[in-house]
Design a protein around this motif. Structure first.
Motif, PDB file in Angstrom:
ATOM      1  N   PRO A  37     -22.667  17.335  28.436  1.00  0.00           N
ATOM      2  CA  PRO A  37     -22.102  18.545  27.819  1.00  0.00           C
ATOM      3  C   PRO A  37     -20.825  19.015  28.515  1.00  0.00           C
ATOM      4  CG  PRO A  37     -23.987  19.093  29.199  1.00  0.00           C
ATOM      5  CD  PRO A  37     -23.915  17.592  29.159  1.00  0.00           C
ATOM      6  N   ASN A  38     -20.006  19.741  27.773  1.00  0.00           N
ATOM      7  CA  ASN A  38     -18.812  20.413  28.317  1.00  0.00           C
ATOM      8  C   ASN A  38     -17.799  19.457  28.941  1.00  0.00           C
ATOM      9  OD1 ASN A  38     -20.064  22.950  27.675  1.00  0.00           O
ATOM     10  ND2 ASN A  38     -21.244  22.779  29.578  1.00  0.00           N
ATOM     11  N   MET A  39     -17.635  18.294  28.331  1.00  0.00           N
ATOM     12  CA  MET A  39     -16.667  17.329  28.846  1.00  0.00           C
ATOM     13  C   MET A  39     -15.363  17.420  28.063  1.00  0.00           C
ATOM     14  SD  MET A  39     -18.423  16.001  31.263  1.00  0.00           S
ATOM     15  CE  MET A  39     -17.701  14.454  31.803  1.00  0.00           C
ATOM     16  N   LYS A  40     -14.252  17.208  28.761  1.00  0.00           N
ATOM     17  CA  LYS A  40     -12.950  17.161  28.107  1.00  0.00           C
ATOM     18  C   LYS A  40     -12.840  15.865  27.309  1.00  0.00           C
ATOM     19  CE  LYS A  40     -10.505  20.849  29.272  1.00  0.00           C
ATOM     20  NZ  LYS A  40      -9.628  20.845  30.444  1.00  0.00           N
ATOM     21  N   LYS A  41     -12.125  15.931  26.202  1.00  0.00           N
ATOM     22  CA  LYS A  41     -11.986  14.762  25.344  1.00  0.00           C
ATOM     23  C   LYS A  41     -10.527  14.528  24.973  1.00  0.00           C
ATOM     24  CE  LYS A  41     -16.572  15.374  23.222  1.00  0.00           C
ATOM     25  NZ  LYS A  41     -17.334  15.441  21.953  1.00  0.00           N
ATOM     26  N   GLY A  42     -10.267  13.342  24.430  1.00  0.00           N
ATOM     27  CA  GLY A  42      -8.970  13.032  23.850  1.00  0.00           C
ATOM     28  C   GLY A  42      -7.797  13.214  24.792  1.00  0.00           C
ATOM     29  N   ILE A  43      -6.659  13.569  24.205  1.00  0.00           N
ATOM     30  CA  ILE A  43      -5.425  13.700  24.979  1.00  0.00           C
ATOM     31  C   ILE A  43      -5.529  14.828  25.996  1.00  0.00           C
ATOM     32  CG2 ILE A  43      -4.301  15.226  23.313  1.00  0.00           C
ATOM     33  CD1 ILE A  43      -2.599  12.355  25.281  1.00  0.00           C
ATOM     34  N   ASP A  44      -6.312  15.876  25.684  1.00  0.00           N
ATOM     35  CA  ASP A  44      -6.519  16.960  26.649  1.00  0.00           C
ATOM     36  C   ASP A  44      -7.198  16.432  27.908  1.00  0.00           C
ATOM     37  OD1 ASP A  44      -5.387  18.867  25.006  1.00  0.00           O
ATOM     38  OD2 ASP A  44      -7.292  19.480  24.123  1.00  0.00           O
ATOM     39  N   LEU A  46      -7.190  13.293  28.981  1.00  0.00           N
ATOM     40  CA  LEU A  46      -6.265  12.398  29.684  1.00  0.00           C
ATOM     41  C   LEU A  46      -5.277  13.197  30.527  1.00  0.00           C
ATOM     42  CD1 LEU A  46      -5.455   9.819  26.837  1.00  0.00           C
ATOM     43  CD2 LEU A  46      -6.964   9.484  28.801  1.00  0.00           C
ATOM     44  N   ASN A  47      -4.731  14.256  29.944  1.00  0.00           N
ATOM     45  CA  ASN A  47      -3.779  15.102  30.674  1.00  0.00           C
ATOM     46  C   ASN A  47      -4.444  15.782  31.866  1.00  0.00           C
ATOM     47  OD1 ASN A  47      -1.636  14.501  28.955  1.00  0.00           O
ATOM     48  ND2 ASN A  47      -2.055  16.225  27.594  1.00  0.00           N
ATOM     49  N   THR A  48      -5.678  16.246  31.667  1.00  0.00           N
ATOM     50  CA  THR A  48      -6.409  16.905  32.754  1.00  0.00           C
ATOM     51  C   THR A  48      -6.669  15.941  33.903  1.00  0.00           C
ATOM     52  OG1 THR A  48      -7.494  18.458  31.237  1.00  0.00           O
ATOM     53  CG2 THR A  48      -8.560  18.090  33.365  1.00  0.00           C
ATOM     54  N   ALA A  49      -7.131  14.739  33.580  1.00  0.00           N
ATOM     55  CA  ALA A  49      -7.398  13.728  34.615  1.00  0.00           C
ATOM     56  C   ALA A  49      -6.118  13.386  35.375  1.00  0.00           C
ATOM     57  CB  ALA A  49      -7.991  12.474  33.981  1.00  0.00           C
ATOM     58  N   HIS A  50      -5.024  13.260  34.642  1.00  0.00           N
ATOM     59  CA  HIS A  50      -3.723  12.936  35.245  1.00  0.00           C
ATOM     60  C   HIS A  50      -3.318  14.014  36.255  1.00  0.00           C
ATOM     61  CE1 HIS A  50      -0.166  10.551  35.440  1.00  0.00           C
ATOM     62  NE2 HIS A  50       0.625  11.369  34.772  1.00  0.00           N
ATOM     63  N   LYS A  51      -3.481  15.278  35.866  1.00  0.00           N
ATOM     64  CA  LYS A  51      -3.106  16.400  36.739  1.00  0.00           C
ATOM     65  C   LYS A  51      -3.995  16.469  37.978  1.00  0.00           C
ATOM     66  CE  LYS A  51      -1.264  19.321  33.022  1.00  0.00           C
ATOM     67  NZ  LYS A  51      -1.493  20.542  32.191  1.00  0.00           N
ATOM     68  N   ILE A  52      -5.296  16.279  37.788  1.00  0.00           N
ATOM     69  CA  ILE A  52      -6.223  16.361  38.923  1.00  0.00           C
ATOM     70  C   ILE A  52      -5.958  15.240  39.924  1.00  0.00           C
ATOM     71  CG2 ILE A  52      -8.656  16.144  39.597  1.00  0.00           C
ATOM     72  CD1 ILE A  52      -9.373  17.636  37.007  1.00  0.00           C
ATOM     73  N   LEU A  66     -12.622   5.407  25.653  1.00  0.00           N
ATOM     74  CA  LEU A  66     -11.280   5.927  25.390  1.00  0.00           C
ATOM     75  C   LEU A  66     -10.205   4.936  25.828  1.00  0.00           C
ATOM     76  CD1 LEU A  66      -9.772   8.310  24.212  1.00  0.00           C
ATOM     77  CD2 LEU A  66      -9.778   9.379  26.474  1.00  0.00           C
ATOM     78  N   ALA A  67     -10.506   4.139  26.853  1.00  0.00           N
ATOM     79  CA  ALA A  67      -9.564   3.097  27.287  1.00  0.00           C
ATOM     80  C   ALA A  67      -9.364   2.068  26.184  1.00  0.00           C
ATOM     81  CB  ALA A  67     -10.073   2.417  28.559  1.00  0.00           C
ATOM     82  N   GLU A  68     -10.411   1.833  25.399  1.00  0.00           N
ATOM     83  CA  GLU A  68     -10.276   0.989  24.205  1.00  0.00           C
ATOM     84  C   GLU A  68      -9.485   1.728  23.132  1.00  0.00           C
ATOM     85  OE1 GLU A  68     -13.763  -0.440  22.382  1.00  0.00           O
ATOM     86  OE2 GLU A  68     -14.565  -1.446  24.152  1.00  0.00           O
ATOM     87  N   GLY A  69      -9.856   2.988  22.923  1.00  0.00           N
ATOM     88  CA  GLY A  69      -9.323   3.755  21.804  1.00  0.00           C
ATOM     89  C   GLY A  69      -7.819   3.946  21.809  1.00  0.00           C
ATOM     90  N   VAL A  70      -7.221   4.031  22.999  1.00  0.00           N
ATOM     91  CA  VAL A  70      -5.772   4.266  23.047  1.00  0.00           C
ATOM     92  C   VAL A  70      -4.972   3.040  22.626  1.00  0.00           C
ATOM     93  CG1 VAL A  70      -5.950   6.042  24.838  1.00  0.00           C
ATOM     94  CG2 VAL A  70      -5.612   3.655  25.516  1.00  0.00           C
ATOM     95  N   TRP A  71      -5.607   1.857  22.676  1.00  0.00           N
ATOM     96  CA  TRP A  71      -4.866   0.631  22.373  1.00  0.00           C
ATOM     97  C   TRP A  71      -4.849   0.330  20.875  1.00  0.00           C
ATOM     98  CZ3 TRP A  71      -1.307  -1.628  25.095  1.00  0.00           C
ATOM     99  CH2 TRP A  71      -1.287  -1.451  26.477  1.00  0.00           C
ATOM    100  N   ASN A  72      -4.127   1.162  20.178  1.00  0.00           N
ATOM    101  CA  ASN A  72      -3.853   0.958  18.752  1.00  0.00           C
ATOM    102  C   ASN A  72      -2.676   1.859  18.404  1.00  0.00           C
ATOM    103  OD1 ASN A  72      -3.758   0.921  15.932  1.00  0.00           O
ATOM    104  ND2 ASN A  72      -5.982   0.746  15.726  1.00  0.00           N
ATOM    105  N   GLN A  73      -1.523   1.258  18.136  1.00  0.00           N
ATOM    106  CA  GLN A  73      -0.319   2.065  17.928  1.00  0.00           C
ATOM    107  C   GLN A  73      -0.400   2.955  16.692  1.00  0.00           C
ATOM    108  OE1 GLN A  73       3.104  -0.443  17.525  1.00  0.00           O
ATOM    109  NE2 GLN A  73       2.298  -1.616  15.804  1.00  0.00           N
ATOM    110  N   ARG A  74      -1.361   2.683  15.809  1.00  0.00           N
ATOM    111  CA  ARG A  74      -1.543   3.521  14.625  1.00  0.00           C
ATOM    112  C   ARG A  74      -2.535   4.656  14.863  1.00  0.00           C
ATOM    113  NH1 ARG A  74      -1.791  -0.894   9.621  1.00  0.00           N
ATOM    114  NH2 ARG A  74       0.287  -1.785   9.973  1.00  0.00           N
TER     115      ARG A  74
END
Length: 252
Positions: A37-44, A46-52, A66-74
């Motif tokens: 529960p209460n986990m960050k998802k999507g681009i939010d 990713l941005n949070t992990a990057h900042k931390i 999500l590492a799979e999910g980002v690999w699709n340019q569409r």
């Protein structure tokens, strides 16, 4: 005379091999971790992990669905929120989070201990072994080796790395002595082809632009030291059992 390259030849499986492939695909589904529960998802997320990671001056690698999910340019930005959380493998063994799931991120932290690995071919006693564990005590089914020091922040591994990661996860949980089906090189090639259908080779622009300099792929990074900075380490089932036994986790 016409020559056909071997890499273009289709792999045909016999009945036993097809059963082996089915087992691998079922195993892949079984390895999916429960939703917290209460986990960050999507681009939010990713941005949070990057900042931390930057706050702690530490590099980390995006893994999981999500590492799979980002690999699709569409891929559309809203589609990334379908993934249950953001899994990040931390490279710095000295990183201390303020809480297990800081920022709503599923952090996988490194741990190294001396364990005994038992197998039919003999025991390996008191050997040093590193593994990764998340805040709920789940053990990752593979390891990594950092061959080049990365600067702080979140890194996106190449699509090929992600496919190999999925193969390593599945292979580490195969009990070769306890199954009556054939699992060989050809089956793993079919398994990887199955993964490659959903893991493409290009990123959407919003990921490419946001994580410029943090994408470990030759399509986006010229420095091959960075592209090959993180190497996968495969675990076999005996190693997985030994780690879980050390952690007091049974049923593997």
């Amino acid at each position: 005379m016409q020559l056909t390259l071997c890499c273009n030849q289709k792999i045909k499986l016999d009945t036993k091999q097809k059963l082996g492939l089915k087992n691998l695909l079922l195993l892949e589904q079984k390895l999916k971790h429960p939703e917290y529960p209460n986990m960050k998802k999507g681009i939010d997320g990713l941005n949070t992990a990057h900042k931390i990671l930057k706050k702690y001056q530490s590099p980390g690698i995006l893994i999981g669905g999500l590492a799979e999910g980002v690999w699709n340019q569409r891929r559309k930005i809203n589609e990334l929120y379908k993934h249950k959380d953001v899994d990040v493998l931390v490279l710095d063994k000295n990183l201390k989070l303020s809480e297990k799931f800081e920022g709503g991120i599923d952090w996988w932290l490194p741990k190294e201990e001396k364990i005994t690995i038992r197998s039919d071919s003999g025991n390996k006693e008191d050997i040093s072994q590193q593994w990764w564990k998340n805040g709920n005590g789940v053990i990752l089914s593979f390891g990594v080796k950092e061959d080049y020091k990365l600067s702080p922040g979140l890194y996106i591994p190449s699509s090929k790395w992600i496919v190999n990661m999925r193969e390593a996860e599945a292979e580490s949980n195969i009990n070769y002595g306890g199954i009556n089906v054939e699992i060989d090189y050809e089956i793993f090639e079919k398994f990887k082809a199955h993964i490659e259908k959903r893991v493409k080779t290009r990123l959407p622009r919003f990921i490419k632009d946001k994580f410029k300099g943090h994408i470990l792929s030759s399509h986006y990074e010229k420095d091959n030291n960075k592209n090959y900075a993180i190497n996968l380490i495969k675990f076999d089932l005996d190693t997985i059992i030994a780690i879980n036994s050390f952690e007091g986790i049974y049923g593997k």
